[in-house]
Design an enzyme around this catalytic site. Structure first.
Site, PDB file in Angstrom:
ATOM      1  CB  THR A   1      -0.941  -0.006   1.230  1.00 24.27           C
ATOM      2  OG1 THR A   1      -1.759  -1.176   1.161  1.00 24.27           O
ATOM      3  CG2 THR A   1      -1.819   1.234   1.263  1.00 24.27           C
TER       4      THR A   1
ATOM      5  CB  CYS B   1      -9.754  -4.230   0.991  1.00 22.33           C
ATOM      6  SG  CYS B   1      -8.051  -4.711   0.681  1.00 22.33           S
TER       7      CYS B   1
ATOM      8  CG  ASN C   1      -6.102  -7.916  -5.717  1.00 21.74           C
ATOM      9  OD1 ASN C   1      -5.947  -7.114  -6.650  1.00 21.74           O
ATOM     10  ND2 ASN C   1      -7.049  -7.775  -4.814  1.00 21.74           N
TER      11      ASN C   1
ATOM     12  CB  SER D   1       3.327  -6.509  -0.566  1.00 19.90           C
ATOM     13  OG  SER D   1       2.990  -6.800   0.772  1.00 19.90           O
TER      14      SER D   1
HETATM   15  C1  LIG Z   1      -1.968  -7.108  -0.972  1.00 19.28           C
HETATM   16  C2  LIG Z   1      -1.895  -6.188  -2.131  1.00 19.28           C
HETATM   17  C3  LIG Z   1      -1.523  -4.849  -1.969  1.00 19.28           C
HETATM   18  C4  LIG Z   1      -1.282  -4.219  -0.615  1.00 19.28           C
HETATM   19  O1  LIG Z   1      -0.111  -4.655  -0.019  1.00 19.28           O
HETATM   20  P1  LIG Z   1       0.057  -4.517   1.576  1.00 19.28           P
HETATM   21  O2  LIG Z   1       1.467  -4.927   1.826  1.00 19.28           O
HETATM   22  O3  LIG Z   1      -0.955  -5.425   2.181  1.00 19.28           O
HETATM   23  O4  LIG Z   1      -0.187  -3.085   1.913  1.00 19.28           O
HETATM   24  C5  LIG Z   1      -1.440  -4.058  -3.100  1.00 19.28           C
HETATM   25  N1  LIG Z   1      -1.701  -4.564  -4.323  1.00 19.28           N
HETATM   26  C6  LIG Z   1      -2.051  -5.840  -4.514  1.00 19.28           C
HETATM   27  C7  LIG Z   1      -2.302  -6.339  -5.901  1.00 19.28           C
HETATM   28  C8  LIG Z   1      -2.171  -6.704  -3.431  1.00 19.28           C
HETATM   29  O5  LIG Z   1      -2.533  -7.967  -3.621  1.00 19.28           O
END
Ligand SMILES: *Cc1c(COP(=O)(O)O)cnc(C)c1O
Length: 393
Positions: free
Chosen positions: A75, A333, A154, A207
């Site tokens: 994020t 989310c 995702n 991430s």
């Molecule tokens: C999980 C995710 C994020 C956010 O990452 P965090 O480390 O949880 O803040 C952003 N983009 C995608 C595609 C994700 O799957």
């Protein structure tokens, strides 16, 4: 009720930590606990570890270590990439292009920027979940400064044509336009080969907790020539690009996870794909009236998104959870809220169909036995939910 087995099929929400990763990060809590900015021995140990991790991350995506900035996760990487980029380059324009199926960490940043004088075009996707290059080409204007399109989704796992996008943006730039390319590669990194030189992206988000390392740490790749405005002010860390004392154990873990991902990539790709393919083909035989969402070809190896016509996803999820099986109704989310998945709606699914869908996301710790267990439980769960729903009609 005592469950027979626990099967975690929500690896797109987060993953367990790899023991190898945990082992690598442990010394940085109690022994080498120094502040990486300190000059003494303890500081040097921490600094060396952060530098090593920077190399490991860079290596996985074919970047230079100086192009890696550690963040608190995907994020923050997306926020820094998009907000930091447009703030540093607004003299070239105020138009951004993204897609309708971005993660909230991209989408909501774009929405926020719209209230701050930027214009955003949200490209639609085809029924297979993939944008059309022609739509992108038509959307580009003289004042377009940034294209931000995710590498892979995702919820449905579809892979966008990021290499073609990168080529297109590079051509525009060679013709003199000030335009750059960011991609949220959080789901893709470690699952499929990601090479920033091949993609020709300028910014790329990672991430750690989606690749068997802890939550709260991530990285942003920033191509050498690209200027961004830092968003965290109050420290000179990360070459003035991200203030704040480094999360040394977390960074070490991310580095190790990247090293492992690179080492194991082809093998883990085929293993995940074979688990998922077995799951999908057997499911199709055992449950009538199911629809697989997203492209069959251009997709990550570990995500399966399925509509179970006549059975609500939420009900199924709870039923599966009672049997020890963890899945998701879409992006983590939006669960807890009752809205249907915006991603599935963007594919052209109806609200009802979106509500009747579940995401199964596999990970490297899943086994054939896990799949067999789910194949045993799921058909019964679908049948009973469909039966219950039909009684209301
Ligand atoms: C999980 C995710 C994020 C956010 O990452 P965090 O480390 O949880 O803040 C952003 N983009 C995608 C595609 C994700 O799957």
């Amino acid at each position: 009720m005592k469950v027979l087995r626990r099967v975690y099929l929500d690896n797109s929400a987060t993953t367990p930590i790899d023991k190898e990763v945990l082992e690598a990060m442990m010394p940085y809590f109690c022994e080498d606990f120094g502040n990486a900015s300190s000059i003494h021995f303890f500081g040097q140990r921490a600094r060396a570890a952060v530098d090593r991790a920077r190399h490991q991350v860079a290596e996985l995506i074919n970047a230079h270590p100086a192009e890696i900035v550690f963040t608190s996760g995907g994020t923050e990487a997306n926020n820094l990439a998009i907000r930091g980029f447009v703030e540093a380059n607004q003299q070239y324009g105020r138009h951004i292009i993204t897609s309708q199926i971005e993660h909230p960490a991209v989408k909501e940043v774009c929405i926020d920027l719209e209230s701050r004088g930027y214009e955003v075009t949200y490209l639609p996707v085809c029924s297979d979940g993939i944008i059309r290059l022609e739509d992108l080409k038509e959307a580009v204007r003289n004042d377009t400064i940034l294209v931000t399109i995710m590498a892979a989704n995702n919820e449905i796992g579809t892979i966008q044509p990021i290499e073609q996008i990168g080529n297109f943006i590079t051509e525009l730039r060679q013709r003199g336009q000030k335009i750059w390319f960011h991609t949220d590669a959080v789901q893709a990194v470690g699952k499929i080969p990601i090479d920033v030189e091949q993609i020709k992206c300028d910014l790329l988000s990672i991430s750690a907790h989606k690749m068997y390392a802890p939550k709260g740490v991530g990285a942003l790749y920033i191509r050498r020539s690209v200027r961004i405005r830092r968003q965290n002010i109050g420290g000179h860390q990360e070459r003035e690009r991200r203030g704040g004392t480094e999360n040394v154990p977390g960074i070490v873990a991310l580095g190790k996870a990247c090293e492992i991902a690179k080492r194991d990539l082809p093998r883990s790709y085929f293993r995940l794909k074979s688990l998922r393919d077995k799951f999908e083909s057997q499911l199709k035989e055992r449950i009538p009236d199911i629809v697989f969402n997203g492209s069959r070809e251009n997709r990550l190896p570990h995500i399966s998104n399925i509509t179970f016509c006549g059975a609500l996803g939420e009900g199924l999820l709870i039923n599966l959870d009672m049997h020890g099986i963890a899945v998701s109704t879409g992006s983590a989310c939006s669960s807890g809220r009752v809205e249907p998945s915006p991603v599935l709606l963007a594919l052209g699914r109806s609200e009802t169909e979106a509500r009747e869908s579940l995401r199964f996301s596999f990970g490297k710790f899943n086994t054939e036995e896990d799949v067999d267990y789910v194949l045993e439980i799921l058909p019964e769960a679908v049948k009973s939910l469909r039966h219950a729903a039909s009684l209301y009609k």
